[in-house]
Design a protein around this motif. Structure first.
Motif, short mmCIF file in Angstrom:
data_model
loop_
_atom_site.label_atom_id
_atom_site.label_comp_id
_atom_site.label_asym_id
_atom_site.label_seq_id
_atom_site.Cartn_x
_atom_site.Cartn_y
_atom_site.Cartn_z
N GLY A 1 58.73 -36.13 -46.05
CA GLY A 1 59.75 -35.26 -45.66
C GLY A 1 60.79 -35.43 -46.64
O GLY A 1 62.03 -35.24 -45.81
N TYR B 1 63.80 -35.12 -48.76
CA TYR B 1 64.14 -33.70 -49.69
C TYR B 1 65.60 -34.14 -50.45
O TYR B 1 65.88 -33.47 -51.23
N PRO C 1 64.16 -28.81 -57.94
CA PRO C 1 63.09 -29.71 -58.28
C PRO C 1 62.19 -29.45 -57.04
O PRO C 1 60.91 -29.49 -57.02
N LEU C 2 62.80 -29.82 -55.81
CA LEU C 2 61.84 -29.88 -54.87
C LEU C 2 61.45 -28.65 -54.52
O LEU C 2 60.15 -28.47 -53.98
N GLU D 1 48.42 -25.11 -54.12
CA GLU D 1 47.30 -26.00 -53.96
C GLU D 1 46.48 -25.64 -52.85
O GLU D 1 45.39 -25.73 -52.73
N ARG E 1 56.03 -31.94 -41.71
CA ARG E 1 57.01 -32.91 -42.43
C ARG E 1 58.32 -32.73 -42.69
O ARG E 1 58.94 -33.72 -42.59
N TYR E 2 58.73 -31.54 -42.53
CA TYR E 2 60.30 -31.18 -42.68
C TYR E 2 61.01 -30.42 -41.46
O TYR E 2 61.96 -30.52 -41.23
N ASP F 1 58.31 -28.19 -56.54
CA ASP F 1 57.34 -29.35 -56.10
C ASP F 1 56.35 -28.52 -54.82
O ASP F 1 55.23 -28.48 -54.77
N LEU F 2 57.46 -27.97 -53.96
CA LEU F 2 56.78 -27.28 -52.74
C LEU F 2 56.12 -26.16 -53.05
O LEU F 2 54.97 -25.86 -52.44
N VAL G 1 68.78 -32.55 -42.45
CA VAL G 1 67.56 -31.98 -41.57
C VAL G 1 66.88 -33.15 -40.75
O VAL G 1 66.30 -33.91 -41.62
N VAL H 1 55.97 -27.73 -41.49
CA VAL H 1 56.58 -27.92 -40.51
C VAL H 1 56.57 -29.42 -39.88
O VAL H 1 57.42 -30.08 -39.40
N LYS I 1 59.59 -39.63 -58.20
CA LYS I 1 59.79 -38.67 -59.27
C LYS I 1 60.35 -39.37 -60.55
O LYS I 1 61.55 -38.74 -60.99
N PHE J 1 63.23 -26.49 -39.40
CA PHE J 1 64.27 -26.09 -40.48
C PHE J 1 63.61 -25.49 -42.00
O PHE J 1 64.23 -24.72 -42.58
N PRO K 1 60.95 -34.63 -38.44
CA PRO K 1 60.01 -34.56 -37.53
C PRO K 1 59.07 -35.68 -37.09
O PRO K 1 58.24 -35.73 -36.48
N LEU K 2 59.10 -36.72 -38.17
CA LEU K 2 58.26 -37.89 -38.19
C LEU K 2 58.92 -38.97 -37.31
O LEU K 2 57.75 -40.02 -37.25
N ILE L 1 56.68 -36.05 -50.28
CA ILE L 1 56.62 -34.45 -49.43
C ILE L 1 56.09 -35.11 -48.39
O ILE L 1 56.51 -34.48 -47.17
N ASP L 2 54.86 -35.82 -48.36
CA ASP L 2 54.43 -36.12 -46.97
C ASP L 2 55.40 -36.89 -46.10
O ASP L 2 55.43 -36.99 -44.77
N LEU M 1 64.98 -26.72 -49.04
CA LEU M 1 65.67 -27.70 -48.16
C LEU M 1 66.70 -28.45 -49.16
O LEU M 1 67.73 -29.07 -48.34
N VAL M 2 66.80 -28.24 -50.36
CA VAL M 2 68.20 -28.69 -51.05
C VAL M 2 68.91 -27.71 -51.09
O VAL M 2 70.43 -27.75 -50.66
N CYS M 3 68.72 -26.35 -51.76
CA CYS M 3 69.76 -25.10 -51.41
C CYS M 3 69.31 -24.57 -50.18
O CYS M 3 68.55 -23.42 -50.25
N GLN M 4 70.15 -24.93 -49.32
CA GLN M 4 69.34 -24.32 -48.01
C GLN M 4 69.52 -23.03 -47.64
O GLN M 4 69.10 -22.63 -46.57
N ARG N 1 54.44 -25.90 -55.67
CA ARG N 1 53.21 -26.22 -56.36
C ARG N 1 52.10 -26.66 -55.24
O ARG N 1 50.98 -26.27 -55.16
N GLU N 2 52.82 -27.54 -54.19
CA GLU N 2 52.02 -27.90 -52.96
C GLU N 2 51.37 -26.64 -52.38
O GLU N 2 50.24 -26.63 -51.89
N ARG O 1 73.90 -30.16 -43.55
CA ARG O 1 72.82 -30.12 -44.47
C ARG O 1 71.61 -31.11 -44.06
O ARG O 1 70.67 -31.27 -44.45
#
Lengths: 174, 153
Positions: free
Chosen positions: A131, A133, B56-57, B67, B85-86, B60-61, A28, B83, A98, B89, A31-32, A128-129, B43-46, B63-64, A26
């Motif tokens: 990363g 999760y 919830p994430l 936008e 930021r995360y 949020d994503l 992740v 990519v 949050k 994956f 990348p930062l 989010i910025d 990324l939560v329920c992968q 929504r992002e 699980r």
């Protein structure tokens, strides 16, 4: 000859399994790592009129800990953070993710406050910025504002002793 | 009294059921969101896509992404944003990169090895089957023995 082949294949499988079973599927990886901490400017949790930015801490090695009052694992790692704060090795700044202001403040009041201050990320956009999760997550950021390590999930004494403290010491000497 | 009851029952009342989360006013934007969201991972329920997940994430994503669509960012820019930021994956389909070639080719490679091993094994076995000339005398003996076996069983 055939028997050795089968044994070899079996040995390879055992090797793969013994590595694989220690890994967390699980997780992740971020990348930062080794990239500059993303810029943000957020109101502070306690003093809403004041702001906090990662730029405020340039020149210091610091920890950014993402937490929330609704997060159960955060309670697990909280004593570790309090210890770390007491040892004064590196300042810890919180990112209240949050959450509701009153809930966050009440939580700190109840369980103790290891943070120099907490930034209030009510919508999770800064999360989010970065990363984020899963809460809690902790970042070790160096004097130039570059992220050097990310801990996914709660900190424990083991990780602090083996990963965080040595890294912080190394970064402080640079 | 019965009439009153009947009238009350027949009067339309407010429906409390809500629609699923309100769609944006722009169906084109929503279509783009859906198209992107099925290629992105929650990324939560992968094991779920960003489109499927209720985490919830994920909200949020989404929504992002909405936008970013509103800001007229291209699909590639939106994907790059996530990519960055995360990591890879967040893409539901693993990208084709040096590090993922093993992932993509691996199964076919193993299948190839298995097929080759099968062919080699079958060929070897076929070679072992030597045609031994059988005389008539021996044939009769074989049939006698076999029929004896059949009677006994």
């Amino acid at each position: 000859m055939k028997h050795y082949l089968v044994l070899a294949v079996f040995a390879v499988l055992v090797a793969l399994l013994s590595v694989g079973l220690t890994l967390n599927p699980r997780e992740v990886p971020s990348p930062l790592i080794n990239k500059p901490a993303p810029h943000f400017q957020l109101p502070q949790l306690r003093e809403a009129a004041k702001v906090f930015s990662e730029r405020d801490v340039i020149g210091k090695v610091w920890l950014l800990n993402v937490w929330a009052s609704w997060c159960v694992s955060c309670r697990e790692e909280h004593p570790v953070l309090l210890e770390l704060a007491k040892s004064n090795i590196a300042p810890i700044y919180g990112l209240n993710y949050k959450d509701k202001r009153e809930d966050g403040l009440a939580w700190l009041q109840r369980f103790g406050n290891p943070y120099q201050l907490s930034a209030f990320d009510s919508e999770g956009k800064v999360g989010i910025d970065y990363g984020v999760y899963g809460v809690p997550e902790t970042y070790v950021i160096d004097k130039q504002g570059v992220i050097r390590y990310k801990q996914i999930g709660p900190l424990d004494d083991d990780v602090v002793a083996k990963k965080i403290l040595p890294l912080v010491k190394e970064l402080r000497n640079k | 009294m019965r009439w009153l009851a009947l009238i009350v029952l027949l009067m339309p009342g407010p429906a409390w059921a809500e629609e699923a989360k309100p769609l944006a006013e722009d169906p084109v934007a929503e279509a783009r969101l859906k198209q992107l969201a099925v290629e992105l991972r929650c990324l939560v329920c992968q094991n779920q896509t960003l489109a499927d997940s209720n985490a919830p994430l994920a909200e949020d994503l989404r929504r992002e992404v909405r936008e970013m669509i509103a800001k007229n960012m291209s699909d590639q820019e939106i994907i790059d944003f996530l990519v960055q930021r995360y990591g890879d994956f967040v893409l539901y389909r693993p990208p084709w990169k040096a590090s993922t070639t093993l992932l993509w080719i691996g199964p076919f490679f193993l299948l190839g090895i298995g097929a080759a091993a099968l062919v080699v094994a079958l060929r070897r076995r076929a070679q072992k089957l030597v045609d031994v000339p059988v005389t008539d005398e021996e044939r009769r003996r074989v049939e006698q023995l076999l029929s004896q076996g059949a009677r006994r069983s």
